[in-house]
Design an enzyme around this catalytic site. Sequence first.
Site, PDB file in Angstrom:
ATOM      1  N   THR A 121       0.824  -1.214   0.000  1.00  0.00           N
ATOM      2  CA  THR A 121       0.000   0.000   0.000  1.00  0.00           C
ATOM      3  C   THR A 121       0.858   1.264   0.000  1.00  0.00           C
ATOM      4  OG1 THR A 121      -1.450   1.302   1.463  1.00  0.00           O
ATOM      5  CG2 THR A 121      -0.147  -0.377   2.522  1.00  0.00           C
ATOM      6  N   ASP A 122       0.293   2.344  -0.516  1.00  0.00           N
ATOM      7  CA  ASP A 122       1.008   3.633  -0.456  1.00  0.00           C
ATOM      8  C   ASP A 122       1.164   4.124   0.983  1.00  0.00           C
ATOM      9  OD1 ASP A 122      -1.643   4.394   0.032  1.00  0.00           O
ATOM     10  OD2 ASP A 122      -1.703   5.954  -1.506  1.00  0.00           O
ATOM     11  N   GLU A 123       0.390   3.537   1.901  1.00  0.00           N
ATOM     12  CA  GLU A 123       0.449   3.994   3.297  1.00  0.00           C
ATOM     13  C   GLU A 123       1.800   3.697   3.947  1.00  0.00           C
ATOM     14  OE1 GLU A 123      -3.008   3.402   5.714  1.00  0.00           O
ATOM     15  OE2 GLU A 123      -4.339   3.322   3.982  1.00  0.00           O
ATOM     16  N   TYR A 146      -1.410  -0.900  11.069  1.00  0.00           N
ATOM     17  CA  TYR A 146      -1.680  -1.499   9.747  1.00  0.00           C
ATOM     18  C   TYR A 146      -0.517  -1.246   8.793  1.00  0.00           C
ATOM     19  CZ  TYR A 146      -3.315  -1.601   4.900  1.00  0.00           C
ATOM     20  OH  TYR A 146      -3.402  -1.825   3.545  1.00  0.00           O
ATOM     21  N   LYS A 150       2.456  -3.764   7.049  1.00  0.00           N
ATOM     22  CA  LYS A 150       2.637  -3.871   5.592  1.00  0.00           C
ATOM     23  C   LYS A 150       4.069  -3.503   5.209  1.00  0.00           C
ATOM     24  CE  LYS A 150      -0.330  -4.684   3.034  1.00  0.00           C
ATOM     25  NZ  LYS A 150      -0.875  -5.999   2.570  1.00  0.00           N
TER      26      LYS A 150
END
Length: 323
Positions: A121-123, A146, A150
Amino acid sequence: MTGGAGFIGANFIHYLLENHSGDQIVNFDALTYAGNLANLADVKNSAHYHFVEGNIADKDAVTKTIQQYQIDTIVNFAAESHVDRSIRHPDEFVRSNFVGVSTLLDAVKQFDVRKLVQISTDEVYGSSQSGSQFDESATLNPSSPYSATKAGADLLALSYFKTYGTPVCITRSANNYGPFQFPEKLIPLMVTNGMRDKQLPVYGDGKNVRDWLHVADNCRAIDAVLRKGQPGNVYNIAAHNYAENIQIVEKILKRLGLPESKIDYVTDRPANDLRYSIDDSKIRRELGWQPKIDFDEGISQTIDWYLHHEDWWRPLLQNVQNR
Ligand SMILES: NC(=O)c1ccc[n+]([C@@H]2O[C@H](COP(=O)([O-])OP(=O)(O)OC[C@H]3O[C@@H](n4cnc5c(N)ncnc54)[C@H](O)[C@@H]3O)[C@@H](O)[C@H]2O)c1
């Protein structure tokens, strides 16, 4: 593939069956609260689709499935995916998002699987405070449990490539929208609350910016990485459709014919990133991908999908926790 009963995974299975009719797909999914076989009701009898219930952190189940079906490639969608839940139960995120990936990496190494695509994810880059765009070499700076799990999985996967030559690619995409998204996420949450005459809870001042990528465009990007991505590489997948959360909520109110007074500004989520922004020139240049779906059209169609699929989302509401 794993996690195919969730939002992006189910869309990806539909995409594969439509576009690669020769592929055999095994969907390995633990059926958590977010796993929903109704997302795949129309394909369950296809000769090209098989379902196995199992957890990616369970080594024996992973091993058995790889051997039984002679799995040659894995796309790992399986994860705990909701940031709010990660704040309440980080341990579950560590098990699925980190330990699970470690189990898959070991299995890929042991059984000579040709490729593992890890869906990230870009997060993982954290908030882009300055408005700059992060490319794939940017420092990982996750804010939530989260995104930290990741990011950890991404680093572990890349270490397997460097240490053992394990053939892994990583995708880091922007916020996805489209059909079959669990109704705890922004767009389906707001539509389903609006349809039930409930308030629409918006975090903080609603000014957090997300880049909105249609799930169908993400499926095409993941497919490009699956077939043409270079092992050991990370590919950002963006849409460059930046919108503040409040702008999305206003679109939904307008479509439902509801007044602004339906908005309920609630205390912001801890460590809520202000803005995500990634540079996806690599996948455009190297794999020839670009998004096709117009944002306004995609959002309108998505809102309408939830409006017309009350029978799909109603049974799921029992597992939506209040913000
Ligand atoms: N939704 C987004 O906007 C977005 C954006 C970028 C990246 N991602 C990533 O894409 C992937 C899919 O996201 P999603 O929105 O479809 O998630 P989702 O929550 O809708 O679905 C997750 C699926 O994984 C399954 N699952 C969870 N833990 C498992 C485990 N330990 N073993 C086997 N199956 C398990 C669930 O049953 C469910 O079917 C995730 O890895 C997520 O981090 C999502």
